[in-house]
Design a protein around this motif. Structure first.
Motif, PDB file in Angstrom:
ATOM      1  N   PHE A   1       0.819  -1.214   0.000  1.00  0.00           N
ATOM      2  CA  PHE A   1       0.000   0.000   0.000  1.00  0.00           C
ATOM      3  C   PHE A   1       0.850   1.260   0.000  1.00  0.00           C
ATOM      4  N   THR A   2       1.953   1.246   0.733  1.00  0.00           N
ATOM      5  CA  THR A   2       2.791   2.451   0.862  1.00  0.00           C
ATOM      6  C   THR A   2       3.312   2.896  -0.492  1.00  0.00           C
ATOM      7  N   ARG A   3       3.907   1.982  -1.237  1.00  0.00           N
ATOM      8  CA  ARG A   3       4.475   2.351  -2.537  1.00  0.00           C
ATOM      9  C   ARG A   3       3.397   2.815  -3.506  1.00  0.00           C
TER      10      ARG A   3
ATOM     11  N   ARG B   1       6.710 -12.431   5.608  1.00  0.00           N
ATOM     12  CA  ARG B   1       8.148 -12.167   5.664  1.00  0.00           C
ATOM     13  C   ARG B   1       8.811 -12.408   4.303  1.00  0.00           C
ATOM     14  N   LYS B   2       8.394 -13.457   3.620  1.00  0.00           N
ATOM     15  CA  LYS B   2       8.953 -13.735   2.303  1.00  0.00           C
ATOM     16  C   LYS B   2       8.665 -12.592   1.337  1.00  0.00           C
ATOM     17  N   PHE B   3       7.458 -12.034   1.412  1.00  0.00           N
ATOM     18  CA  PHE B   3       7.115 -10.889   0.562  1.00  0.00           C
ATOM     19  C   PHE B   3       7.963  -9.674   0.916  1.00  0.00           C
ATOM     20  N   MET B   4       8.102  -9.380   2.202  1.00  0.00           N
ATOM     21  CA  MET B   4       8.878  -8.210   2.614  1.00  0.00           C
ATOM     22  C   MET B   4      10.357  -8.372   2.284  1.00  0.00           C
ATOM     23  N   ILE B   5      10.884  -9.571   2.455  1.00  0.00           N
ATOM     24  CA  ILE B   5      12.297  -9.803   2.150  1.00  0.00           C
ATOM     25  C   ILE B   5      12.569  -9.581   0.669  1.00  0.00           C
ATOM     26  N   GLY B   6      11.618  -9.970  -0.177  1.00  0.00           N
ATOM     27  CA  GLY B   6      11.809  -9.780  -1.613  1.00  0.00           C
ATOM     28  C   GLY B   6      11.815  -8.325  -2.042  1.00  0.00           C
ATOM     29  N   GLN B   7      11.265  -7.424  -1.233  1.00  0.00           N
ATOM     30  CA  GLN B   7      11.193  -6.010  -1.573  1.00  0.00           C
ATOM     31  C   GLN B   7      12.128  -5.141  -0.739  1.00  0.00           C
ATOM     32  N   THR B   8      12.897  -5.727   0.158  1.00  0.00           N
ATOM     33  CA  THR B   8      13.766  -4.977   1.065  1.00  0.00           C
ATOM     34  C   THR B   8      15.188  -4.972   0.543  1.00  0.00           C
ATOM     35  N   ARG B   9      15.820  -3.812   0.567  1.00  0.00           N
ATOM     36  CA  ARG B   9      17.223  -3.706   0.163  1.00  0.00           C
ATOM     37  C   ARG B   9      18.136  -4.149   1.303  1.00  0.00           C
TER      38      ARG B   9
ATOM     39  N   ASP C   1      -1.619   6.093 -22.803  1.00  0.00           N
ATOM     40  CA  ASP C   1      -2.300   5.113 -21.936  1.00  0.00           C
ATOM     41  C   ASP C   1      -1.560   5.002 -20.604  1.00  0.00           C
ATOM     42  N   GLY C   2      -1.462   6.148 -19.930  1.00  0.00           N
ATOM     43  CA  GLY C   2      -0.644   6.250 -18.739  1.00  0.00           C
ATOM     44  C   GLY C   2      -1.098   5.359 -17.593  1.00  0.00           C
ATOM     45  N   TRP C   3      -2.412   5.260 -17.373  1.00  0.00           N
ATOM     46  CA  TRP C   3      -2.889   4.439 -16.264  1.00  0.00           C
ATOM     47  C   TRP C   3      -2.526   2.968 -16.471  1.00  0.00           C
ATOM     48  N   TYR C   4      -2.608   2.512 -17.709  1.00  0.00           N
ATOM     49  CA  TYR C   4      -2.242   1.127 -18.014  1.00  0.00           C
ATOM     50  C   TYR C   4      -0.762   0.887 -17.719  1.00  0.00           C
ATOM     51  N   LEU C   5       0.079   1.818 -18.129  1.00  0.00           N
ATOM     52  CA  LEU C   5       1.514   1.651 -17.935  1.00  0.00           C
ATOM     53  C   LEU C   5       1.899   1.729 -16.461  1.00  0.00           C
ATOM     54  N   ILE C   6       1.333   2.697 -15.741  1.00  0.00           N
ATOM     55  CA  ILE C   6       1.722   2.888 -14.342  1.00  0.00           C
ATOM     56  C   ILE C   6       1.219   1.750 -13.465  1.00  0.00           C
ATOM     57  N   VAL C   7      -0.063   1.400 -13.616  1.00  0.00           N
ATOM     58  CA  VAL C   7      -0.602   0.311 -12.797  1.00  0.00           C
ATOM     59  C   VAL C   7       0.084  -1.005 -13.142  1.00  0.00           C
ATOM     60  N   GLY C   8       0.320  -1.235 -14.430  1.00  0.00           N
ATOM     61  CA  GLY C   8       1.022  -2.456 -14.810  1.00  0.00           C
ATOM     62  C   GLY C   8       2.427  -2.527 -14.247  1.00  0.00           C
ATOM     63  N   SER C   9       3.145  -1.401 -14.273  1.00  0.00           N
ATOM     64  CA  SER C   9       4.504  -1.386 -13.730  1.00  0.00           C
ATOM     65  C   SER C   9       4.507  -1.587 -12.221  1.00  0.00           C
ATOM     66  N   LEU C  10       3.546  -0.984 -11.516  1.00  0.00           N
ATOM     67  CA  LEU C  10       3.485  -1.153 -10.070  1.00  0.00           C
ATOM     68  C   LEU C  10       3.218  -2.605  -9.684  1.00  0.00           C
ATOM     69  N   VAL C  11       2.231  -3.214 -10.342  1.00  0.00           N
ATOM     70  CA  VAL C  11       1.883  -4.588 -10.000  1.00  0.00           C
ATOM     71  C   VAL C  11       2.999  -5.550 -10.373  1.00  0.00           C
ATOM     72  N   LYS C  12       3.600  -5.366 -11.556  1.00  0.00           N
ATOM     73  CA  LYS C  12       4.679  -6.262 -11.983  1.00  0.00           C
ATOM     74  C   LYS C  12       5.918  -6.086 -11.111  1.00  0.00           C
ATOM     75  N   GLY C  13       6.084  -4.902 -10.534  1.00  0.00           N
ATOM     76  CA  GLY C  13       7.216  -4.700  -9.650  1.00  0.00           C
ATOM     77  C   GLY C  13       7.161  -5.552  -8.396  1.00  0.00           C
ATOM     78  N   PHE C  14       5.957  -5.911  -7.967  1.00  0.00           N
ATOM     79  CA  PHE C  14       5.815  -6.773  -6.800  1.00  0.00           C
ATOM     80  C   PHE C  14       5.789  -8.246  -7.150  1.00  0.00           C
ATOM     81  N   THR C  15       5.253  -8.575  -8.306  1.00  0.00           N
ATOM     82  CA  THR C  15       5.127  -9.986  -8.678  1.00  0.00           C
ATOM     83  C   THR C  15       6.351 -10.521  -9.383  1.00  0.00           C
ATOM     84  N   ALA C  16       7.280  -9.639  -9.789  1.00  0.00           N
ATOM     85  CA  ALA C  16       8.471 -10.109 -10.508  1.00  0.00           C
ATOM     86  C   ALA C  16       9.400 -10.868  -9.583  1.00  0.00           C
TER      87      ALA C  16
END
Length: 257
Positions: free
Chosen positions: A76-78, A147-155, A242-257
């Protein structure tokens, strides 16, 4: 002295007789009273009653901390920061409204976190409801996918910072990092990632503002605010790309990648 009317006297006598009859009936027969909730603080003999009280207390505690859990342990934060920076970059400070930004962030958070919550439900909640595991075991099982989700997104840099500030020894592996170290490191990483994405979103719109301001200055139209002229161009380019498509797609793929 002025006498009362006969009708007033009759009505008064009638009420007096009825009141006497009701009083006599109440004295001769017990009146049912509504039941009250009794809170007993004495020591109980049944452990089941104590466990129920503790479950209610823990449930109220979780409900009070639910907003913080939703913000700190999810995507949610990002998402909400990126969408807020996008609105400011467009120059439309009230469009989309805050309700739309928060609502879209919540639904995207539910979409991103759905696999994590499903694993927590299967590994922790359902076995606990079936009384196959204890509450402590359920908590540890529920924290594993989170924890697995947070570890994958933590530097690693942010994680090392929190370990250094807490003056702890370096853990042998990532699984040995305690939750009170992992959670703030995750939040710091999310803030940094969100501002990086917001900076990249600002650049094209900033270029449009600079071009429009230069054109207006060269034409001598210094009294006309450049934001009013550049806003239609920014909206047009955003819609055509098509900015909403690009931004929402990039946000979601950033977490699922």
């Amino acid at each position: 002295m002025k006498l009362l009317k006969p009708s007033v006297v009759v009505i008064g006598l009638t009420f007096a007789v009825l009141a006497g009859a009701v009083t006599a009936h109440a004295q001769g027969q017990a009146v049912d009273r509504p039941a009250f909730i009794n809170i007993d603080l004495q020591k109980g003999d049944d452990p089941g009653q104590v466990s129920v009280v503790m479950q209610i207390f823990l449930l109220l505690t979780v409900l009070s901390l639910a907003p913080a859990i939703l913000i700190m342990l999810t995507s949610f934060t990002r998402i909400t920061i990126v969408l807020s920076l996008l609105r400011q970059a467009l120059g439309s400070h009230q469009l989309p409204p805050n309700q739309i930004i928060i609502g879209l962030s919540l639904f995207l958070t539910f979409f991103v976190m759905a696999p994590v919550w499903q694993k927590a439900n299967q590994q922790a909640l359902q076995p606990y409801l079936e009384r196959r595991i204890s509450s402590s075991e359920a908590f540890r099982a529920a924290m594993e996918p989170v924890r697995k989700f947070m570890i994958g997104q933590t530097r690693e840099k942010d994680l090392a910072l929190m370990i250094e500030v807490a003056k702890l020894k370096r853990p042998p592996n990532i699984d040995a990092v305690p939750n009170h170290i992992l959670i703030p490191a995750f939040v710091i990483s999310e803030l940094k990632t969100a501002f990086q994405i917001g900076f990249l979103l600002y650049l094209p719109f900033l270029i449009i503002d600079m071009v429009v301001a230069s054109v207006l200055l060269s034409m001598g139209m210094m009294m006309l605010p450049p934001v009013m002229v550049s806003l239609p161009f920014k909206l047009m380019i955003f819609v055509l790309a098509d900015g909403w498509y690009l931004i929402v797609g990039s946000l979601v793929k950033g977490f699922t990648a």
